[in-house]
Write a protein that holds these residues in place. Sequence first.
Motif, PDB file in Angstrom:
ATOM      1  N   GLU A  84      -4.648  23.553-115.167  1.00  0.00           N
ATOM      2  CA  GLU A  84      -3.485  23.265-114.649  1.00  0.00           C
ATOM      3  C   GLU A  84      -3.700  24.088-113.104  1.00  0.00           C
ATOM      4  O   GLU A  84      -3.172  23.395-111.971  1.00  0.00           O
ATOM      5  CB  GLU A  84      -2.377  24.225-115.200  1.00  0.00           C
ATOM      6  N   TYR A  85      -4.450  25.120-112.840  1.00  0.00           N
ATOM      7  CA  TYR A  85      -4.775  25.847-111.623  1.00  0.00           C
ATOM      8  C   TYR A  85      -6.235  25.746-111.727  1.00  0.00           C
ATOM      9  O   TYR A  85      -6.929  26.133-112.644  1.00  0.00           O
ATOM     10  CB  TYR A  85      -4.214  26.942-111.553  1.00  0.00           C
ATOM     11  N   VAL A  86      -6.857  25.833-110.398  1.00  0.00           N
ATOM     12  CA  VAL A  86      -8.316  26.198-110.126  1.00  0.00           C
ATOM     13  C   VAL A  86      -8.659  27.319-109.037  1.00  0.00           C
ATOM     14  O   VAL A  86      -7.660  27.647-108.432  1.00  0.00           O
ATOM     15  CB  VAL A  86      -8.964  24.800-109.759  1.00  0.00           C
ATOM     16  N   ILE A  87      -9.626  27.911-109.447  1.00  0.00           N
ATOM     17  CA  ILE A  87      -9.922  28.998-108.658  1.00  0.00           C
ATOM     18  C   ILE A  87     -11.137  28.586-108.110  1.00  0.00           C
ATOM     19  O   ILE A  87     -12.519  28.327-108.488  1.00  0.00           O
ATOM     20  CB  ILE A  87     -10.082  30.525-109.230  1.00  0.00           C
ATOM     21  N   ILE A  88     -11.304  28.358-106.550  1.00  0.00           N
ATOM     22  CA  ILE A  88     -12.281  28.175-105.832  1.00  0.00           C
ATOM     23  C   ILE A  88     -13.328  29.474-105.896  1.00  0.00           C
ATOM     24  O   ILE A  88     -12.945  30.416-105.230  1.00  0.00           O
ATOM     25  CB  ILE A  88     -12.062  27.786-104.568  1.00  0.00           C
ATOM     26  N   ALA A  89     -14.506  29.348-106.585  1.00  0.00           N
ATOM     27  CA  ALA A  89     -15.514  30.645-106.599  1.00  0.00           C
ATOM     28  C   ALA A  89     -16.487  30.519-106.018  1.00  0.00           C
ATOM     29  O   ALA A  89     -16.760  29.143-105.572  1.00  0.00           O
ATOM     30  CB  ALA A  89     -15.368  30.943-108.156  1.00  0.00           C
ATOM     31  N   GLU A 102      -2.757  39.084-112.228  1.00  0.00           N
ATOM     32  CA  GLU A 102      -1.918  39.212-111.218  1.00  0.00           C
ATOM     33  C   GLU A 102      -1.920  37.789-110.683  1.00  0.00           C
ATOM     34  O   GLU A 102      -0.756  37.509-110.284  1.00  0.00           O
ATOM     35  CB  GLU A 102      -2.628  40.102-110.333  1.00  0.00           C
ATOM     36  N   ILE A 103      -2.768  36.990-110.695  1.00  0.00           N
ATOM     37  CA  ILE A 103      -2.881  35.638-110.139  1.00  0.00           C
ATOM     38  C   ILE A 103      -1.661  34.677-110.830  1.00  0.00           C
ATOM     39  O   ILE A 103      -0.593  34.018-110.136  1.00  0.00           O
ATOM     40  CB  ILE A 103      -3.856  34.838-109.917  1.00  0.00           C
ATOM     41  N   ASP A 104      -1.727  34.997-112.223  1.00  0.00           N
ATOM     42  CA  ASP A 104      -0.722  34.156-112.951  1.00  0.00           C
ATOM     43  C   ASP A 104       0.715  34.723-112.875  1.00  0.00           C
ATOM     44  O   ASP A 104       1.818  34.160-112.859  1.00  0.00           O
ATOM     45  CB  ASP A 104      -1.047  34.355-114.414  1.00  0.00           C
ATOM     46  N   ALA A 118      -6.038  35.228-102.547  1.00  0.00           N
ATOM     47  CA  ALA A 118      -6.335  36.645-103.036  1.00  0.00           C
ATOM     48  C   ALA A 118      -6.850  37.437-101.851  1.00  0.00           C
ATOM     49  O   ALA A 118      -7.760  36.771-100.950  1.00  0.00           O
ATOM     50  CB  ALA A 118      -7.432  36.638-104.180  1.00  0.00           C
ATOM     51  N   ARG A 119      -6.783  38.836-101.798  1.00  0.00           N
ATOM     52  CA  ARG A 119      -7.462  39.557-100.983  1.00  0.00           C
ATOM     53  C   ARG A 119      -9.125  39.863-101.337  1.00  0.00           C
ATOM     54  O   ARG A 119      -9.205  39.717-102.373  1.00  0.00           O
ATOM     55  CB  ARG A 119      -6.892  40.990-100.818  1.00  0.00           C
ATOM     56  N   ILE A 130     -18.272  46.973 -97.205  1.00  0.00           N
ATOM     57  CA  ILE A 130     -18.395  47.269 -96.178  1.00  0.00           C
ATOM     58  C   ILE A 130     -17.201  47.073 -95.440  1.00  0.00           C
ATOM     59  O   ILE A 130     -16.709  47.032 -94.010  1.00  0.00           O
ATOM     60  CB  ILE A 130     -19.756  46.527 -95.550  1.00  0.00           C
ATOM     61  N   SER A 131     -16.110  46.121 -95.894  1.00  0.00           N
ATOM     62  CA  SER A 131     -14.851  45.848 -95.286  1.00  0.00           C
ATOM     63  C   SER A 131     -13.842  45.589 -96.443  1.00  0.00           C
ATOM     64  O   SER A 131     -14.204  45.085 -97.636  1.00  0.00           O
ATOM     65  CB  SER A 131     -14.792  44.643 -94.355  1.00  0.00           C
ATOM     66  N   ALA A 132     -12.412  45.755 -96.308  1.00  0.00           N
ATOM     67  CA  ALA A 132     -11.496  45.727 -97.242  1.00  0.00           C
ATOM     68  C   ALA A 132     -10.520  44.606 -96.836  1.00  0.00           C
ATOM     69  O   ALA A 132     -10.354  44.296 -95.598  1.00  0.00           O
ATOM     70  CB  ALA A 132     -10.702  46.928 -97.407  1.00  0.00           C
ATOM     71  N   GLY A 133     -10.139  44.020 -97.753  1.00  0.00           N
ATOM     72  CA  GLY A 133      -9.019  42.805 -97.504  1.00  0.00           C
ATOM     73  C   GLY A 133      -7.758  43.230 -96.860  1.00  0.00           C
ATOM     74  O   GLY A 133      -7.388  44.597 -96.886  1.00  0.00           O
ATOM     75  N   ASP A 134      -7.099  42.578 -96.340  1.00  0.00           N
ATOM     76  CA  ASP A 134      -5.846  42.979 -95.399  1.00  0.00           C
ATOM     77  C   ASP A 134      -4.855  43.187 -96.441  1.00  0.00           C
ATOM     78  O   ASP A 134      -4.080  42.133 -96.938  1.00  0.00           O
ATOM     79  CB  ASP A 134      -5.538  41.618 -94.511  1.00  0.00           C
ATOM     80  N   ASP A 135      -4.388  44.399 -96.900  1.00  0.00           N
ATOM     81  CA  ASP A 135      -3.386  44.563 -98.038  1.00  0.00           C
ATOM     82  C   ASP A 135      -1.933  44.852 -97.176  1.00  0.00           C
ATOM     83  O   ASP A 135      -1.032  45.127 -97.814  1.00  0.00           O
ATOM     84  CB  ASP A 135      -3.565  45.908 -98.459  1.00  0.00           C
ATOM     85  N   LYS A 136      -1.776  44.488 -95.701  1.00  0.00           N
ATOM     86  CA  LYS A 136      -0.601  44.594 -95.066  1.00  0.00           C
ATOM     87  C   LYS A 136       0.111  43.213 -95.064  1.00  0.00           C
ATOM     88  O   LYS A 136       1.117  43.122 -94.655  1.00  0.00           O
ATOM     89  CB  LYS A 136      -0.824  45.024 -93.683  1.00  0.00           C
ATOM     90  N   GLN A 137      -0.584  41.978 -95.497  1.00  0.00           N
ATOM     91  CA  GLN A 137      -0.087  40.767 -95.377  1.00  0.00           C
ATOM     92  C   GLN A 137       1.127  40.541 -96.419  1.00  0.00           C
ATOM     93  O   GLN A 137       1.048  41.397 -97.592  1.00  0.00           O
ATOM     94  CB  GLN A 137      -1.145  39.894 -96.051  1.00  0.00           C
TER      95      GLN A 137
END
Length: 147
Positions: A84-89, A102-104, A118-119, A130-137
């Motif tokens: 039903e859903y895909v994750i581009i990995a 969490e995605i579900d 996802a972040r 070395i870097s973190a995702g933007d958690d302010k989005q």
Amino acid sequence: MSKYSFLLPAYKPSFLDEALASITSQTFEDFAVIVSDDCSPDDIESIVKRHKDSRISYRRNPVNIGAENLVDHWNLLLEASDAEYVIIASDDDIYSPKFLEEIDGLAVKYPDADIIMARANTIDNSGQQISAGDDKQAEFLSFQEFI
């Protein structure tokens, strides 16, 4: 048919074992993984077989597709998936154990959303962040806001 399918073109073996371990350890278990060996000179199939998980399928391209256009490889895998859903990995993506849970939750909360993004944290070759995702989005963005 699984609810989710990880579409995973594989060429580099460096983090593939860790990537598959992180996928198979998800707390949400209704998923499949399609690993597509992109004609790697390395033994990708042996890494996949070590995981002994019936949710993982393996295929090998007769020629390398991703070197020219990785999107073409993902499109080939989209056709192979019945989820039903895909994750581009990717062969070097590592997922937290609750990623799919969490995605579900977001897919249920926002049933009209076409994309869930996802972040991501970036690590170096030794696994150090070395870097973190933007958690302010914001949790939800309209198409216009996203663009």
